[in-house]
Scaffold this motif. Sequence first.
Motif, PDB file in Angstrom:
ATOM      1  N   GLN A 113      50.015  57.242   6.764  1.00 18.34           N
ATOM      2  CA  GLN A 113      50.871  57.277   5.434  1.00 18.34           C
ATOM      3  C   GLN A 113      51.750  58.575   5.330  1.00 18.34           C
ATOM      4  O   GLN A 113      52.797  58.469   4.670  1.00 18.34           O
ATOM      5  N   ARG A 114      51.277  59.630   5.844  1.00 18.15           N
ATOM      6  CA  ARG A 114      52.149  61.036   6.022  1.00 18.15           C
ATOM      7  C   ARG A 114      52.953  61.237   4.553  1.00 18.15           C
ATOM      8  O   ARG A 114      54.094  61.523   4.749  1.00 18.15           O
ATOM      9  N   PRO A 115      52.106  61.364   3.385  1.00 18.39           N
ATOM     10  CA  PRO A 115      52.918  61.610   2.279  1.00 18.39           C
ATOM     11  C   PRO A 115      53.498  62.990   2.215  1.00 18.39           C
ATOM     12  O   PRO A 115      52.550  64.020   2.520  1.00 18.39           O
ATOM     13  N   GLU A 116      54.512  63.034   1.699  1.00 19.37           N
ATOM     14  CA  GLU A 116      55.217  64.567   1.410  1.00 19.37           C
ATOM     15  C   GLU A 116      54.211  65.222   0.382  1.00 19.37           C
ATOM     16  O   GLU A 116      54.599  66.639   0.502  1.00 19.37           O
ATOM     17  N   ASN A 117      53.713  64.918  -0.489  1.00 16.55           N
ATOM     18  CA  ASN A 117      53.178  65.452  -1.700  1.00 16.55           C
ATOM     19  C   ASN A 117      51.751  65.383  -1.443  1.00 16.55           C
ATOM     20  O   ASN A 117      51.078  65.686  -2.607  1.00 16.55           O
ATOM     21  N   TYR A 118      51.016  65.529  -0.573  1.00 21.05           N
ATOM     22  CA  TYR A 118      49.613  65.584  -0.544  1.00 21.05           C
ATOM     23  C   TYR A 118      49.181  66.513   0.615  1.00 21.05           C
ATOM     24  O   TYR A 118      49.603  66.685   1.775  1.00 21.05           O
ATOM     25  N   LEU A 119      48.147  67.436   0.388  1.00 19.52           N
ATOM     26  CA  LEU A 119      47.589  68.444   0.986  1.00 19.52           C
ATOM     27  C   LEU A 119      45.915  68.216   1.024  1.00 19.52           C
ATOM     28  O   LEU A 119      45.618  68.157  -0.340  1.00 19.52           O
ATOM     29  N   LEU A 120      45.340  68.087   2.049  1.00 22.25           N
ATOM     30  CA  LEU A 120      43.759  67.895   1.995  1.00 22.25           C
ATOM     31  C   LEU A 120      43.534  69.354   2.582  1.00 22.25           C
ATOM     32  O   LEU A 120      43.752  69.622   3.722  1.00 22.25           O
ATOM     33  N   VAL A 121      42.438  69.944   1.649  1.00 18.56           N
ATOM     34  CA  VAL A 121      41.824  70.887   1.991  1.00 18.56           C
ATOM     35  C   VAL A 121      40.444  70.851   2.296  1.00 18.56           C
ATOM     36  O   VAL A 121      39.607  70.394   1.412  1.00 18.56           O
ATOM     37  N   VAL A 122      39.982  71.153   3.557  1.00 19.93           N
ATOM     38  CA  VAL A 122      38.585  70.787   3.869  1.00 19.93           C
ATOM     39  C   VAL A 122      37.804  72.145   4.074  1.00 19.93           C
ATOM     40  O   VAL A 122      38.344  72.962   4.959  1.00 19.93           O
ATOM     41  N   ILE A 123      36.885  72.068   3.201  1.00 16.53           N
ATOM     42  CA  ILE A 123      36.169  73.675   3.334  1.00 16.53           C
ATOM     43  C   ILE A 123      35.078  73.313   3.878  1.00 16.53           C
ATOM     44  O   ILE A 123      33.981  72.552   3.674  1.00 16.53           O
ATOM     45  N   ASP A 124      35.194  73.880   5.188  1.00 21.56           N
ATOM     46  CA  ASP A 124      33.915  73.730   6.367  1.00 21.56           C
ATOM     47  C   ASP A 124      33.144  75.030   6.185  1.00 21.56           C
ATOM     48  O   ASP A 124      33.359  76.008   6.780  1.00 21.56           O
ATOM     49  N   ASN A 125      31.959  74.724   5.630  1.00 20.14           N
ATOM     50  CA  ASN A 125      30.823  75.666   5.544  1.00 20.14           C
ATOM     51  C   ASN A 125      29.765  75.673   6.657  1.00 20.14           C
ATOM     52  O   ASN A 125      28.743  76.001   6.438  1.00 20.14           O
ATOM     53  N   GLY A 126      29.838  74.304   7.455  1.00 20.92           N
ATOM     54  CA  GLY A 126      28.861  73.993   8.226  1.00 20.92           C
ATOM     55  C   GLY A 126      27.612  73.243   7.855  1.00 20.92           C
ATOM     56  O   GLY A 126      26.703  73.145   8.584  1.00 20.92           O
ATOM     57  N   THR A 127      27.518  72.850   6.546  1.00 22.41           N
ATOM     58  CA  THR A 127      26.479  72.368   5.980  1.00 22.41           C
ATOM     59  C   THR A 127      26.638  71.391   4.768  1.00 22.41           C
ATOM     60  O   THR A 127      27.751  71.388   4.408  1.00 22.41           O
ATOM     61  N   TYR A 128      25.779  70.724   4.329  1.00 25.22           N
ATOM     62  CA  TYR A 128      26.125  69.908   3.221  1.00 25.22           C
ATOM     63  C   TYR A 128      25.250  70.275   2.218  1.00 25.22           C
ATOM     64  O   TYR A 128      24.192  70.708   1.784  1.00 25.22           O
ATOM     65  N   GLY A 129      26.457  71.159   1.602  1.00 25.50           N
ATOM     66  CA  GLY A 129      26.013  72.319   0.529  1.00 25.50           C
ATOM     67  C   GLY A 129      25.523  71.637  -0.676  1.00 25.50           C
ATOM     68  O   GLY A 129      24.854  72.309  -1.159  1.00 25.50           O
ATOM     69  N   SER A 130      25.763  70.459  -1.162  1.00 28.98           N
ATOM     70  CA  SER A 130      25.358  69.890  -2.451  1.00 28.98           C
ATOM     71  C   SER A 130      23.865  69.308  -2.248  1.00 28.98           C
ATOM     72  O   SER A 130      23.325  69.006  -3.215  1.00 28.98           O
ATOM     73  N   THR A 131      23.338  69.387  -0.929  1.00 22.71           N
ATOM     74  CA  THR A 131      22.126  68.460  -0.938  1.00 22.71           C
ATOM     75  C   THR A 131      20.999  69.327  -0.092  1.00 22.71           C
ATOM     76  O   THR A 131      19.791  69.092   0.178  1.00 22.71           O
ATOM     77  N   GLY A 132      21.340  70.841  -0.274  1.00 24.24           N
ATOM     78  CA  GLY A 132      20.209  71.591   0.338  1.00 24.24           C
ATOM     79  C   GLY A 132      20.579  72.597   1.711  1.00 24.24           C
ATOM     80  O   GLY A 132      20.079  73.021   2.347  1.00 24.24           O
ATOM     81  N   ASP A 133      22.105  72.625   1.973  1.00 32.40           N
ATOM     82  CA  ASP A 133      22.369  73.225   3.022  1.00 32.40           C
ATOM     83  C   ASP A 133      21.828  72.735   4.402  1.00 32.40           C
ATOM     84  O   ASP A 133      21.809  73.501   5.369  1.00 32.40           O
TER      85      ASP A 133
END
Length: 187
Positions: free
Chosen positions: A89-109
Amino acid sequence: MKRIDAITMIARKAEEKNSLIVCNIGLPSKELHHVKDRNGNFYMLGSMGLSSSIGLGLSLSVPKRHVIAIDGDGSVLMNMGSLATIAHQRPENYLLVVIDNGTYGSTGDQPTATSLGTDLGAVAKGAGIQDVYTTNNEKELEQTLKNVDRGVVIARVGAGNASVPIIGLSPEEIIERFMTECARPSE
């Protein structure tokens, strides 16, 4: 740098650009709400793995608005097909920021595959995304967010959740105010 530090920088960019934000499930949404609550923030209270897809759909449906999706490494690993769709799709108006902490932070790391060597930047490039940036510290992320408005940013951060209060809005209030903001013309 912790996830909340990255979210603070993303929120600052969104405010400067009047961007809409779609934020990943659970604790990242609580952290964004704590850092900078605004009508242009959509806090996902469910649907793990869909922030990138919802952000893409939003960017295509309101092309005059800038959209930032905040996702986590675990969520992107759960829905890697979204990267191929973003690439095509390559939209000009879209930025995806993936925060990579190496864990499933919301379920217990619990550790994710990125803690074992999976490189989401290489995966995004392999899916066909041309604009992929990887940051390893606060200074790199700040500089990248300053200069980049589209594509994918992989922001590597340390594991850990900020101690923040719950979001004091109902799901109905979140979507109603967000939809009103989406319908407002860009500046």
